[in-house]
Scaffold this motif. Sequence first.
Motif, short mmCIF file in Angstrom:
data_model
loop_
_atom_site.label_atom_id
_atom_site.label_comp_id
_atom_site.label_asym_id
_atom_site.label_seq_id
_atom_site.Cartn_x
_atom_site.Cartn_y
_atom_site.Cartn_z
N PHE A 133 0.86 -1.19 0.00
CA PHE A 133 0.00 0.00 0.00
C PHE A 133 0.88 1.22 0.00
N GLN A 134 0.69 2.06 -1.00
CA GLN A 134 1.43 3.32 -1.08
C GLN A 134 0.41 4.45 -1.12
N PRO A 135 0.39 5.24 -0.10
CA PRO A 135 -0.58 6.34 -0.09
C PRO A 135 -0.27 7.38 -1.19
N LYS A 136 -1.32 8.00 -1.72
CA LYS A 136 -1.16 9.03 -2.75
C LYS A 136 -0.66 10.31 -2.10
#
Length: 138
Positions: A133-136
Amino acid sequence: MVELSNCPECYSLFVKTPFKTVCDTCSKEEELQFEAVYSYLKQSKNRSATLVTTAEETEVSEDTILKFIRQGRIQLANFPNLGYPCQKCETLIRENKLCLTCSKDLKTQLFDLEREEERRQKVTEEKATFYTFQPKNK
């Protein structure tokens, strides 16, 4: 651990311990039976007696004699024709709980089960998909 229990022989109530599995009355009777069996077996002419012969001659049940053997009160090393049944196939044995055939069969089954579990684990790992998961950034 002590507990209140019914005697498996006469169903009377007694205090059960790891060393005492029957009531006092049945214990005394069992002791007399042990004496009869042991007296019979210690005679040199009877050392080669089988379980069935011993039971017939002493009028003590085979189950009771087997109980004495399992408790270690009768040492099989001194009596070559005595034994107790394998817990799986009922073959007469002189040591352990299973005969060699059943023991080998059980080991094979455990080995096969272990291999199958390893195979399933490997298949599960190959099919596994992992996401990160890579946050925007705003």
